[in-house]
Design a protein around this motif. Structure first.
Motif, short mmCIF file in Angstrom:
data_model
loop_
_atom_site.label_atom_id
_atom_site.label_comp_id
_atom_site.label_asym_id
_atom_site.label_seq_id
_atom_site.Cartn_x
_atom_site.Cartn_y
_atom_site.Cartn_z
N LEU A 37 45.10 46.26 47.29
CA LEU A 37 44.79 45.08 47.49
C LEU A 37 45.81 44.17 48.22
O LEU A 37 45.43 43.52 48.80
CB LEU A 37 45.34 44.54 45.39
CG LEU A 37 43.46 45.64 44.63
CD1 LEU A 37 43.99 44.95 43.48
CD2 LEU A 37 42.32 45.05 44.98
N ALA A 38 46.95 44.76 48.00
CA ALA A 38 47.80 44.16 48.49
C ALA A 38 47.09 43.94 50.59
O ALA A 38 47.40 42.15 50.98
CB ALA A 38 49.30 44.37 48.84
N GLU A 39 47.07 44.91 51.29
CA GLU A 39 46.34 44.56 52.33
C GLU A 39 45.52 43.38 52.68
O GLU A 39 45.46 42.96 53.46
CB GLU A 39 45.64 45.96 52.58
CG GLU A 39 46.94 47.56 53.22
CD GLU A 39 46.53 48.87 52.83
OE1 GLU A 39 45.04 48.49 52.69
OE2 GLU A 39 47.12 49.07 53.14
N GLU A 46 42.30 37.23 50.16
CA GLU A 46 42.16 36.98 48.58
C GLU A 46 41.43 38.37 48.20
O GLU A 46 41.78 39.70 49.54
CB GLU A 46 40.26 36.55 48.78
CG GLU A 46 39.29 36.29 49.75
CD GLU A 46 37.70 36.41 49.51
OE1 GLU A 46 37.81 35.43 48.29
OE2 GLU A 46 36.92 36.38 50.57
N ALA A 47 41.12 39.17 47.61
CA ALA A 47 40.66 40.79 47.50
C ALA A 47 40.12 40.74 46.22
O ALA A 47 39.18 39.82 45.47
CB ALA A 47 42.31 41.68 47.22
N LEU A 69 51.26 41.43 42.29
CA LEU A 69 50.15 40.85 43.79
C LEU A 69 50.00 39.33 43.62
O LEU A 69 50.05 38.69 41.96
CB LEU A 69 49.51 41.45 43.27
CG LEU A 69 49.57 43.09 43.22
CD1 LEU A 69 47.71 43.48 43.43
CD2 LEU A 69 49.81 43.53 45.33
N ALA A 70 49.34 38.51 44.41
CA ALA A 70 48.40 37.54 44.07
C ALA A 70 47.54 37.61 43.13
O ALA A 70 46.10 37.44 43.67
CB ALA A 70 49.20 36.97 45.07
N ALA A 108 44.12 36.66 37.63
CA ALA A 108 42.87 37.40 38.80
C ALA A 108 41.57 36.53 37.50
O ALA A 108 41.67 36.30 36.51
CB ALA A 108 42.49 38.56 37.99
N ARG A 109 40.26 36.44 38.64
CA ARG A 109 39.57 36.39 38.42
C ARG A 109 38.05 36.93 37.99
O ARG A 109 38.78 37.49 38.59
CB ARG A 109 39.06 35.28 39.48
CG ARG A 109 37.65 34.60 38.86
CD ARG A 109 37.31 33.52 40.05
NE ARG A 109 37.30 34.22 41.95
CZ ARG A 109 36.00 33.73 42.50
NH1 ARG A 109 35.59 32.12 42.33
NH2 ARG A 109 35.98 34.55 43.34
N PHE A 110 37.71 36.89 36.75
CA PHE A 110 36.77 37.78 36.01
C PHE A 110 35.61 37.32 36.03
O PHE A 110 35.28 36.07 35.49
CB PHE A 110 37.70 38.48 34.25
CG PHE A 110 36.49 39.38 33.72
CD1 PHE A 110 36.55 40.07 34.67
CD2 PHE A 110 36.42 39.50 32.42
CE1 PHE A 110 35.83 41.91 33.93
CE2 PHE A 110 35.48 40.66 31.58
CZ PHE A 110 35.19 41.22 32.75
N LEU A 111 34.82 38.15 36.95
CA LEU A 111 33.29 38.24 36.39
C LEU A 111 32.82 39.08 35.33
O LEU A 111 32.12 40.13 36.56
CB LEU A 111 32.47 37.95 37.92
CG LEU A 111 33.20 37.48 38.94
CD1 LEU A 111 32.27 37.57 40.35
CD2 LEU A 111 32.98 35.72 38.44
N PRO A 112 32.60 38.37 34.19
CA PRO A 112 31.65 39.31 33.56
C PRO A 112 30.57 39.31 33.61
O PRO A 112 30.03 38.50 33.69
CB PRO A 112 31.84 38.50 31.80
CG PRO A 112 31.96 36.79 32.40
CD PRO A 112 32.60 37.77 33.56
N LEU A 113 30.03 40.62 33.21
CA LEU A 113 28.09 40.76 33.88
C LEU A 113 27.55 40.43 32.68
O LEU A 113 26.25 40.20 32.74
CB LEU A 113 28.38 42.26 34.20
CG LEU A 113 29.35 43.02 35.17
CD1 LEU A 113 28.43 44.40 35.24
CD2 LEU A 113 28.87 42.49 36.41
#
Length: 243
Positions: A37-39, A46-47, A69-70, A108-113
């Protein structure tokens, strides 16, 4: 001989790592995911991380949540989900919110299904639209494996299995009716999961070893759908196991 080195002739590229204790596995896997993720954050700003639910990853999630992390630039979603309310004890989203989206990772941005549709078949188009927010290349996908050889919601004998494994699917996600497991599901398709830098199969328990060894051996994919992940050559796969 490392007991995870059996029956890998179908894909020599699989990376096999075993640990004596789950805590050691979780520490190593947390470091690996954090580095990936850091890379990506450094390179692209973004990751994206795709995870699985259940009890196995809870401790890993808690470790990840404390990484500095960001996270506000990290998108998190699930490989699959039971079509239940997010407050339901069987909800994978509940596990993610309780154990991962805490501490630093609360940003973090979470995308629920799951959405407000009554069934995953009715809500599939809405979920597919939501998934357009996910970067086309995922940095890390973390999968589990059931003792029936399923991963994500690729269940043996599910009527939608061929659609979920189709190399040219009509959608990034598919509604699934498991023949035996409870709850209707929605799952990312195999090609969407393979559109990633790497896939990690996270396994715990002695009972998973013979299942894994069978999955790595010759046999039909439909019988043990995790073989579709293990046999493909597009995306690197690492297996992390502890008793």
């Amino acid at each position: 001989m490392n007991k995870l080195e059996l029956h890998t002739e179908l894909n020599q590229a699989i990376e096999l790592k075993q640990f004596d204790q789950r805590e050691a596995l979780e520490a190593a896997l947390c470091t690996r995911i954090g580095e990936r993720l850091a890379e990506s954050l450094e390179r692209r700003g973004e990751a994206a991380l795709v995870v699985s639910g259940g009890r196995t990853p809870a401790a890993l999630f808690e470790r990840l949540s404390r990484l500095p992390l960001a996270w506000s630039n990290v998108t998190v979603t699930l490989a699959d989900e039971r079509w239940v309310d997010e407050q339901h004890q069987d909800s994978n989203a509940r596990t993610v919110r309780t154990h991962l989206l805490q501490n630093h990772a609360a940003q973090a941005r979470f995308l629920p299904l799951v959405n407000e549709a009554d069934t995953p078949h009715e809500g599939q188009a809405i979920t597919e639209h939501a998934l357009t927010q996910l970067p086309r290349v995922i940095d890390v996908v973390v999968l589990g494996m059931g003792e029936d050889g399923h991963t994500a919601s690729f269940f043996p004998h599910a009527p939608e299995l061929a659609q979920a494994l189709d190399p040219k699917p009509a959608s990034d996600c598919v509604a699934v009716t498991p023949p035996a497991a409870p709850w209707h599901r929605i799952t990312l398709t195999l090609p969407r999961l393979l559109a990633s830098r790497e896939i990690i199969v996270h396994l715990c328990g002695e009972s998973k070893l013979p299942v894994l060894q069978q999955a790595l051996a010759v046999g039909p994919i439909a019988q043990m759908p995790i073989r579709a992940v293990l046999r493909q050559k597009k995306t690197p796969v690492a297996i992390y196991w502890a008793p």
